[in-house]
Design a protein around this motif. Structure first.
Motif, PDB file in Angstrom:
ATOM      1  N   VAL A   1       0.860  -1.180   0.000  1.00 36.18           N
ATOM      2  CA  VAL A   1       0.000   0.000   0.000  1.00 36.18           C
ATOM      3  C   VAL A   1       0.899   1.234   0.000  1.00 36.18           C
ATOM      4  CG1 VAL A   1      -1.739   1.303   1.268  1.00 36.18           C
ATOM      5  CG2 VAL A   1      -1.825  -1.203   1.231  1.00 36.18           C
ATOM      6  N   HIS A   2       0.735   2.082  -1.012  1.00 33.09           N
ATOM      7  CA  HIS A   2       1.555   3.279  -1.157  1.00 33.09           C
ATOM      8  C   HIS A   2       0.664   4.509  -1.034  1.00 33.09           C
ATOM      9  CE1 HIS A   2       3.929   6.378  -3.315  1.00 33.09           C
ATOM     10  NE2 HIS A   2       4.906   5.787  -2.665  1.00 33.09           N
ATOM     11  N   GLU A   3       1.085   5.442  -0.178  1.00 39.95           N
ATOM     12  CA  GLU A   3       0.331   6.677   0.010  1.00 39.95           C
ATOM     13  C   GLU A   3       1.280   7.863  -0.065  1.00 39.95           C
ATOM     14  OE1 GLU A   3      -2.691   6.037   3.459  1.00 39.95           O
ATOM     15  OE2 GLU A   3      -0.893   4.822   3.851  1.00 39.95           O
ATOM     16  N   VAL A   4       0.718   8.997  -0.457  1.00 43.33           N
ATOM     17  CA  VAL A   4       1.485  10.236  -0.512  1.00 43.33           C
ATOM     18  C   VAL A   4       0.647  11.317   0.160  1.00 43.33           C
ATOM     19  CG1 VAL A   4       2.602  11.951  -1.981  1.00 43.33           C
ATOM     20  CG2 VAL A   4       2.495   9.565  -2.723  1.00 43.33           C
ATOM     21  N   LYS A   5       1.268  12.054   1.077  1.00 43.68           N
ATOM     22  CA  LYS A   5       0.586  13.156   1.742  1.00 43.68           C
ATOM     23  C   LYS A   5       1.299  14.451   1.373  1.00 43.68           C
ATOM     24  CE  LYS A   5      -0.744  15.000   6.214  1.00 43.68           C
ATOM     25  NZ  LYS A   5      -0.615  14.885   7.663  1.00 43.68           N
ATOM     26  N   THR A   6       0.544  15.409   0.853  1.00 41.17           N
ATOM     27  CA  THR A   6       1.111  16.714   0.528  1.00 41.17           C
ATOM     28  C   THR A   6       1.199  17.540   1.805  1.00 41.17           C
ATOM     29  OG1 THR A   6       0.190  16.634  -1.704  1.00 41.17           O
ATOM     30  CG2 THR A   6       0.827  18.805  -0.865  1.00 41.17           C
ATOM     31  N   LEU A   7       2.406  17.962   2.154  1.00 39.25           N
ATOM     32  CA  LEU A   7       2.624  18.773   3.345  1.00 39.25           C
ATOM     33  C   LEU A   7       2.601  20.267   3.029  1.00 39.25           C
ATOM     34  CD1 LEU A   7       5.536  16.702   4.950  1.00 39.25           C
ATOM     35  CD2 LEU A   7       3.074  16.458   5.313  1.00 39.25           C
ATOM     36  N   GLN A   8       2.992  20.613   1.791  1.00 37.25           N
ATOM     37  CA  GLN A   8       3.018  22.014   1.381  1.00 37.25           C
ATOM     38  C   GLN A   8       2.954  22.076  -0.135  1.00 37.25           C
ATOM     39  OE1 GLN A   8       6.425  24.135   2.908  1.00 37.25           O
ATOM     40  NE2 GLN A   8       6.128  25.870   1.559  1.00 37.25           N
ATOM     41  N   PHE A   9       2.154  23.021  -0.648  1.00 36.89           N
ATOM     42  CA  PHE A   9       2.107  23.293  -2.081  1.00 36.89           C
ATOM     43  C   PHE A   9       1.841  24.787  -2.225  1.00 36.89           C
ATOM     44  CE2 PHE A   9      -0.059  23.835  -6.160  1.00 36.89           C
ATOM     45  CZ  PHE A   9       0.836  23.209  -7.005  1.00 36.89           C
ATOM     46  N   GLU A  10       2.809  25.501  -2.801  1.00 36.50           N
ATOM     47  CA  GLU A  10       2.629  26.937  -2.964  1.00 36.50           C
ATOM     48  C   GLU A  10       3.505  27.456  -4.099  1.00 36.50           C
ATOM     49  OE1 GLU A  10       4.070  29.322   0.334  1.00 36.50           O
ATOM     50  OE2 GLU A  10       5.569  27.813   0.814  1.00 36.50           O
ATOM     51  N   VAL A  11       3.143  28.635  -4.590  1.00 43.55           N
ATOM     52  CA  VAL A  11       3.956  29.325  -5.586  1.00 43.55           C
ATOM     53  C   VAL A  11       4.874  30.264  -4.822  1.00 43.55           C
ATOM     54  CG1 VAL A  11       3.935  30.920  -7.540  1.00 43.55           C
ATOM     55  CG2 VAL A  11       2.149  29.169  -7.344  1.00 43.55           C
ATOM     56  N   ILE A  12       6.176  30.171  -5.130  1.00 42.98           N
ATOM     57  CA  ILE A  12       7.159  31.000  -4.431  1.00 42.98           C
ATOM     58  C   ILE A  12       8.101  31.661  -5.434  1.00 42.98           C
ATOM     59  CG2 ILE A  12       7.108  29.557  -2.358  1.00 42.98           C
ATOM     60  CD1 ILE A  12       9.965  28.533  -3.299  1.00 42.98           C
TER      61      ILE A  12
END
Length: 171
Positions: free
Chosen positions: A44-55
């Protein structure tokens, strides 16, 4: 003397002889994703986004992506899990120009490279540099390890049509 000449050790007069930390550079002949490898093995593979922003990127990131001074980038930080156990933290920098409407939702559903393909940009090749590093307090906490534990850090630069489309650091 042969070890020193080959770069495996170095000497500091009055201090001693030390093992060199050497960078490993590898040209990848085929792009891969761990997600696919885990799926093939039934993990079982999971991915959690901790941060997504334009910089506005630092000069260092701008140089690695070979972009002009006023070009923004997406900064994406994700944590990867195998059977609900965190195994990697990944920080990706992607130029915004080729992907004007890239979203965290798209990336979380289908992965970064498939999201890039929605814009008809296909990752073609990459190079990686591999280092041994000590974990920061924050990274150790996320991965469930001790601060200052040793981890493998991979820096990957991904190309398409002679253009850099991603710079990623993975722990």
């Amino acid at each position: 003397n042969r070890l020193a000449q080959a770069g495996y050790i170095y000497r500091i007069q009055g201090k001693g002889t030390f093992v060199s930390v050497r960078k490993i550079e590898k040209k990848l002949t085929k792009l891969y994703t761990l997600r696919k490898r885990f799926e093939e093995k039934g993990v079982v593979h999971e991915v959690k986004t901790l941060q997504f922003e334009v910089i506005s990127p630092s000069d260092d990131i701008r140089e690695k992506l070979e972009i002009i001074e006023n070009e923004d980038v997406y900064k994406l930080i994700r944590c990867f899990y195998a059977d609900h156990i965190p195994y990697a933290i990944e920080i990706s920098f992607v130029p915004t120009g080729p992907y004007p409407d890239l979203s965290a939702n798209d990336i979380e559903k289908q992965g970064l490279y498939k999201s890039m393909q929605m814009y008809n940009i296909i990752p073609e090749h990459a190079s990686e540099n591999i280092f041994a590093v000590k974990l920061t307090n924050e990274d150790a906490l996320i991965l469930g390890l001790k601060p200052q534990d040793i981890a493998i850090q991979i820096e990957r630069t991904t190309h398409s049509n002679n253009r850099i489309i991603e710079f990623t650091t993975s722990l």
